[in-house]
Design a protein around this motif. Structure first.
Motif, PDB file in Angstrom:
ATOM      1  N   LEU A 123       0.809  -1.213   0.000  1.00  0.00           N
ATOM      2  CA  LEU A 123       0.000   0.000   0.000  1.00  0.00           C
ATOM      3  C   LEU A 123       0.845   1.267   0.000  1.00  0.00           C
ATOM      4  N   TYR A 126      -0.202   3.426  -5.078  1.00  0.00           N
ATOM      5  CA  TYR A 126      -1.389   2.800  -4.488  1.00  0.00           C
ATOM      6  C   TYR A 126      -1.935   3.643  -3.343  1.00  0.00           C
ATOM      7  N   TRP A 134      -3.747   6.420  -4.852  1.00  0.00           N
ATOM      8  CA  TRP A 134      -5.049   5.988  -5.379  1.00  0.00           C
ATOM      9  C   TRP A 134      -6.090   5.919  -4.263  1.00  0.00           C
ATOM     10  N   ILE A 186      -6.267  -1.450  -7.267  1.00  0.00           N
ATOM     11  CA  ILE A 186      -5.033  -1.844  -6.588  1.00  0.00           C
ATOM     12  C   ILE A 186      -4.931  -3.363  -6.553  1.00  0.00           C
ATOM     13  N   SER A 214      -1.890  -5.342  -8.059  1.00  0.00           N
ATOM     14  CA  SER A 214      -0.894  -5.902  -7.132  1.00  0.00           C
ATOM     15  C   SER A 214      -1.182  -7.330  -6.699  1.00  0.00           C
ATOM     16  N   SER A 258      -5.617  -4.440   0.175  1.00  0.00           N
ATOM     17  CA  SER A 258      -6.319  -3.307  -0.429  1.00  0.00           C
ATOM     18  C   SER A 258      -7.740  -3.180   0.124  1.00  0.00           C
TER      19      SER A 258
END
Lengths: 284, 260
Positions: free
Chosen positions: A12, A27, A30, A237, A241, A247
């Motif tokens: 993250l 991330y 985001w 995300i 990922s 997430s």
């Protein structure tokens, strides 16, 4: 089957080197951006929900006639049974039943169609059924079309719920209070403004809190029409990922955080507006 | 409060014509007729007590006078203005008639002083200072000046009812209507309310009072109206009513409420 998952919370916050701006954490950024959109959708929708919902709720409590004076050119025609012929070419029409009926139909429609369906109706269907120019305007000219569509959709849906709360609040006030307010000479608008609404809003703080919380949670449906709010960003995300749990945990924590703040604030509001000497307004 | 204050808004009224006149009034709730051809009047300065068994239409009778409840037949005038007329400005008419309810009905979310100020500010258009001055005079008069910043729920029933009377008087009404003002009170609080009402009556206020307090009726009423099953059965002077020579239903009612 063995459960194996590679926990990596650092995903993250992982940083990548950007040529232009140097070290960034995409991330994390985001999530912040998605969270921002969630707040933006929910709070704008709440403004619509609260104000429009209040009007809807009030209209649903109208019982006594409201006479509208309509001048007629020729001899007065009786429009319907609730019209009264008055002197000098004016027809009195009771519009209370019309307003009441409109509000009832509104609530029936907006409360009973699934929110997701409403979202699609507003975004995909409405531009097609409108005139060509209006449809084009919605699709092309309107800035941030997904955002405003989701705000209007969520706002009008939640307004039906707020309207029901307002109606219940007003209806829970005794007939004696109506009488007392009218007996001192207040007009109908004043009766609502100074007596019924101040008491009704105090009574309905708890259900309004629920609707306010609901609007934050329901704002996640805006992702279906392309608003990159918190849930949408979280999925993104995840797709980039493959760190699903991390997430979605981040999203969960943020939703709980914002709703906890709302609950906290509304509890303060409830305390502030409580009436000294009254143990429970609802029990009245 | 002086007497001219009470009757100030209605100087054009000729005494004896009747401040409140009801002529052949009938009212239905659906198929059920609650008022049957009721005719009576209240003159300026007159105190009329309305009594009768529960469900006889007393409260309804008093609520049709200021248009809180509609009626279907007959005519009611207050100070010459027809209550049932579509063109009548009912809020304006009501602002000239004080009304006191069984359950006090103070506005719970505002303080005592604001309860009395509200209609003065919003209906009469008085400014804040003027309204507060008038409210404080009235609170002084009903002995509650030290409670002015409290909220209704912090007062006892008797105190709330005295505030409700002050709220009605603040509009300088031409008449006061009382709908069972002491029925919801504990026995020890009844007198503090009746005392205020008695004082008002002696000052010449035009009053219509629905009550079971026959002591009050004996002391201050000029006339007594007895209702039964939606009809006005008796409409006579106080002395005639209590003389024991009235109709059977009235006698029966009196003997029921006086012998306990």
């Amino acid at each position: 089957m063995e459960f194996s998952y590679n926990w990596d919370w650092s995903v993250l916050f992982c940083t990548v080197q950007d040529v232009k701006i140097g070290c960034v954490a995409p991330y994390f950024y985001w999530i912040v951006e998605g969270f921002g959109w969630t707040i933006a959708v929910a709070s704008a929708a709440w403004v619509i929900a609260f104000s429009w919902g209040s009007i809807i709720g009030i209209l649903r409590t109208l019982e006594d006639p409201i006479w509208l004076r309509i001048p007629v050119v020729k001899s007065p025609v009786n429009f319907n049974t609730s019209a009264i012929e008055a002197d000098n070419g004016v027809v009195l029409i009771n519009i209370a039943w019309f307003l009441h009926g409109f509000a009832t139909i509104y609530v029936t429609i907006f409360r009973n169609i699934p929110l997701l369906v409403q979202m699609f109706l507003w975004y995909f269907v409405l531009p097609e059924v409108l005139s060509k120019e209006a449809g084009m305007w919605l699709k092309r000219e309107l800035p941030l079309p997904e955002y405003w569509t989701s705000v209007v959709c969520l706002g009008l849906y939640t307004a039906s719920r707020v309207g029901e709360a307002v109606r219940a609040g007003i209806n829970s006030i005794t007939q004696g209070q109506h009488y007392a307010a009218m007996a001192v000479g207040l007009t109908r608008v004043q009766v609502y403004r100074y007596v019924l609404l101040p008491v009704a809003y105090r009574i309905i703080v708890p259900p309004l809190t629920s609707d306010f919380l609901g609007i934050f949670k329901n704002s996640s449906l805006a992702l279906t029409i392309g608003v990159l709010e918190l849930t949408a960003m979280t999925r993104q995300i995840d797709e980039y990922s493959y760190q699903t749990f991390e997430s979605f945990t981040a999203a969960t924590v943020l939703y709980i955080l914002v709703t906890a703040i709302v609950m906290f604030v509304m509890r303060i509001v409830e305390g502030r507006v409580s009436i000294p000497g009254m143990i429970s307004l609802g029990a009245k | 409060m002086n007497k001219t204050d009470n009757t100030a808004p209605s100087t054009e009224t000729t005494s004896g014509v009747g401040m409140i006149r009801m002529n052949d009034v009938s009212k239905w709730y659906g198929d059920f007729q609650v008022l049957i051809n009721c005719t009576t009047k209240v003159d300026v300065g007159e105190v009329v007590v309305i009594c009768g068994p529960s469900g006889s239409g007393k409260s309804t009778l008093i609520k049709v006078i200021n248009g809180l409840e509609p009626f279907q037949e007959g005519e009611i005038t207050f100070d010459g203005i027809s209550v049932g007329d579509q063109a009548t400005n009912l809020p304006k008419l009501r602002s000239r008639i004080g009304m006191v309810f069984q359950n006090f009905e103070l506005f719970p979310h505002i303080t005592i002083i604001d309860n009395i100020n509200l209609a003065q500010l919003k209906v009469l258009g008085r400014d804040q200072d003027e309204a507060t001055k008038r409210s404080m005079e009235l609170l002084e008069r009903v002995g509650l000046i030290d409670q002015m910043d409290k909220f209704p729920a912090q007062l006892s029933g008797g105190q709330q009812q005295r505030v409700a009377i002050a709220r009605g008087l603040a509009m300088d009404p031409a008449a006061m209507l009382f709908d069972e003002p002491t029925s919801a009170l504990d026995p020890e609080m009844i007198n503090e309310v009746l005392d205020v009402m008695t004082e008002l009556a002696l000052e010449g206020m035009t009053m219509m009072v629905v009550t079971h307090e026959m002591g009050f009726a004996r002391r201050v009423a000029h006339r007594v109206v007895f209702m039964d099953e939606g009809r006005i059965e008796e409409d006579c002077s106080k002395d005639e009513f209590f003389s024991g020579e009235r109709g059977e239903r009235a006698q029966e009612f009196l003997s029921k409420i006086l012998t306990h």
